[in-house]
Scaffold this active site. Structure first.
Site, mmCIF file in Angstrom:
data_model
loop_
_atom_site.group_PDB
_atom_site.id
_atom_site.type_symbol
_atom_site.label_atom_id
_atom_site.label_comp_id
_atom_site.label_asym_id
_atom_site.label_seq_id
_atom_site.Cartn_x
_atom_site.Cartn_y
_atom_site.Cartn_z
ATOM 1 N N GLY A 301 15.616 26.164 17.203
ATOM 2 C CA GLY A 301 15.781 26.123 18.649
ATOM 3 C C GLY A 301 15.516 27.453 19.323
ATOM 4 C CB SER A 302 17.053 28.889 22.373
ATOM 5 O OG SER A 302 16.757 27.802 23.227
ATOM 6 C CB THR A 303 17.680 31.375 17.223
ATOM 7 O OG1 THR A 303 17.090 30.355 16.407
ATOM 8 C CG2 THR A 303 19.122 31.016 17.534
ATOM 9 C CG MET A 304 12.715 29.961 16.126
ATOM 10 S SD MET A 304 12.938 31.237 14.863
ATOM 11 C CE MET A 304 11.258 31.793 14.644
#
Length: 581
Positions: A301-304
């Site tokens: 998810g948004s951690t990338m």
């Protein structure tokens, strides 16, 4: 008349002669037997002494194995994580036992066994010369059993594996079977290193099978080699405590936490929930055995998004202050629509990370193209093994289509359409933290400086770290802030994947970050599966765990606080005016 008398006398003489002849014959045979026996005795005791000695040795001299001591596993500072302790095993020769021996009832009671079951086992093995009665019991219990003096009951020394840290290190260390062969974790992957080579010796035994004397050593046992893991047991306990607390507080399915040393790639802590006690495996399930930090995959998810930002900076076409128009707060790709929680209008790259703007990152992805993003992901370790050498490691999924569809480029930029393990995600953030060097990850303590490969420039990683700092100070990661250190990181909230696709109401809460931001020492990834009770975002569930673990971990590692004296008193809840002199 005289003729009859003469005939009678002749018959009597003949009869007497026959008696004498029979007596002589019997006597001769008897004397021959005695002579033969005598000669054999002389032959055995004088002429051929070796025969009796060999026959006696066959019945009293035995070859016994000498068990090898399995190597110890310790943490990086020598704290024991797995040790082998001496125990005894009771065995029996059923041919020497009587099924009706009343002492078997006492033996069964002493060993906590059912008397009928013990007698049935003896009966079933009557034709054999060996059977186990009970393995790996305390020496005192074995001595008490042998003291019952049951014919055919014997004991021998063996070793039993013991795990002092129990469930705290279970998924990393693993365990052995009853024969001390590795079955899970480090015990399995380094089984050949830890296992020794059994020895053998000749012993003299009495008629009850007890060793009277050690006669000669055939081959000495070679003990297994010990090994020191990269794990810091202090940090492992800390991580386990906080992860267990958050899983229980949110009634979650489970969770994972991984902590890495950014300058070496060593794993300092790795814990999962649920765990198990390797010293009591009566309730272990196959689900609980998995080291989820390494074997389980999820969409990050948004951690990338910070990694996609790094790809944009690396391209030379973007700077941290480059403006991106995110209006009207959504983008459509055919039937697929991506949205932001609000219409943020124009954001710079830092703002995209802070607000976690899907629209903003998607516009960058459309400009860069899927290959540029995918290639950086790969250089950071996605879609490949970490080199940690742990059994069952999953490499994840990193798509590489011959032609990227616009929606594929977009979803890849914010961590969908791919899968990683928590360990791979931590490795990617390690590269951002240490200035662009990718080190091979290790669960074994390194004896020499780590050798890595540069995959990003120091300038790019420094810019991304400052964005991550602002994301914690002002964005979705506010609850990841530390009291005495600066932190940087990114939240992620993704749908869990079930049998029929995405589960609409079940999420994985993620936080990946580092501290201190200006000179990072450690990177930590926290992931909690299916938190319940209303809070499920990464910033609500995973970020507070990061804050608690990282703050205490940095103090344990003697990392100097970054705050000045006034800031420290404020953080401790004391007014600045309290300073005197």
């Amino acid at each position: 008349m005289p003729e009859q008398k003469q005939t009678r006398n002749s018959f009597q003489r003949l009869k007497a002669g026959l008696k004498a002849w029979r007596f002589a014959s019997v006597l001769a045979v008897f004397m021959a037997v005695v002579a033969a026996l005598g000669w054999r005795l002389v032959d055995l005791h004088v002429v051929d002494q070796a025969f009796l000695r060999e026959q006696g040795d066959v019945r009293t001299i035995r070859v016994e194995t000498i068990d090898a001591h399995r190597g110890m596993i310790t943490d990086r500072y020598g704290e024991p994580l797995a040790v082998s302790t001496p125990v005894h095993t009771l065995w029996a020769n059923p041919g020497e036992m009587s099924v009706d021996d009343p002492r078997l009832a006492n033996l069964a009671r002493l060993l906590g066994m059912k008397e009928a079951a013990l007698r049935n086992r003896v009966r079933a093995n009557e034709g054999r010369g060996f059977m186990y009665v009970k393995r790996k019991i305390p020496p005192s219990l074995a001595e008490a059993a042998v003291a019952l003096e049951i014919p055919g009951l014997y004991k021998r020394r063996e070793y039993r594996r013991y795990y002092p840290a129990g469930e705290v290190t279970a998924h990393v260390v693993g365990f052995t079977n009853i024969d001390e062969r590795g079955q899970e974790g480090i015990e399995l992957s380094f089984n050949d290193w830890l296992s020794g080579r059994v020895g053998s010796k000749r012993v003299l035994k009495d008629n009850r099978g007890r060793v009277i004397k050690d006669l000669s050593l055939i081959r000495d046992a070679d003990p297994g080699r010990s090994m020191s893991l990269s794990i810091d047991l202090r940090l492992q306990y800390l991580a386990y405590r906080e992860l267990k607390a958050v899983v229980q507080a949110h009634d979650a399915r489970g969770g994972t936490l991984v902590m890495l040393d950014v300058d070496t790639g060593e794993v300092l802590a790795m814990v999962n929930q649920d765990s198990y006690n390797p010293n009591d495996r009566s309730r272990i399930s196959s689900e609980g055995l998995r080291n989820k930090a390494i074997t389980d995959l999820f969409e990050p998810g948004s951690t990338m998004k910070p990694v996609t930002i790094a790809a944009a900076l690396e391209s030379g076409r973007y700077r941290p202050d480059t403006q991106i128009d995110t209006a009207p707060g959504f983008r459509r790709f055919g039937r697929f629509t991506i949205r932001d929680s609000h219409n943020y209008n124009v954001l710079d790259l830092t703002g995209i990370v802070v607000k976690s703007s899907n629209v903003g990152i998607s516009r960058i992805a459309s400009d860069l193209g899927g290959d540029a993003i995918r290639n950086l992901y790969y250089r950071l370790g996605m879609g490949q093994a970490t080199g940690i050498g742990f059994p069952g490691e999953a490499v994840g999924v990193l798509p590489s289509p011959p032609r990227w569809r616009p929606v594929e480029e977009v979803t890849l930029s914010y961590g969908y359409g791919m899968s990683v393990s928590a360990l791979q995600l931590a490795q990617a953030y390690m590269v951002l933290a240490n200035g662009g060097i990718r080190y091979p990850l290790s669960l074994v303590r390194l004896e020499s400086p780590a050798v890595g490969e540069r995959v990003l420039s120091e300038k790019v990683t420094a810019d991304v770290r400052q964005m991550l700092r602002v994301a914690v100070e002002e964005g979705t990661g506010k609850r990841a802030q530390l009291s005495f250190y600066s932190a940087g990181g990114k939240t992620g909230t993704v749908h869990l994947v079930g049998r029929d696709g995405y589960e609409k109401s079940q999420y994985k809460a993620i936080f990946a970050g580092m501290a201190p931001v200006d000179d990072p020492r450690i990177v930590t990834v926290v992931a909690v599966d299916a938190p319940q009770g209303g809070e499920y975002y990464g910033g609500e569930v995973a970020a507070p765990v990061f804050a608690r673990v990282m703050g205490d971990a940095l103090r344990l590692l003697d990392v100097k606080p970054e705050l000045d004296s006034a800031d420290m008193r404020t953080a401790l809840g004391r007014p600045v005016s309290a300073e005197r002199g």
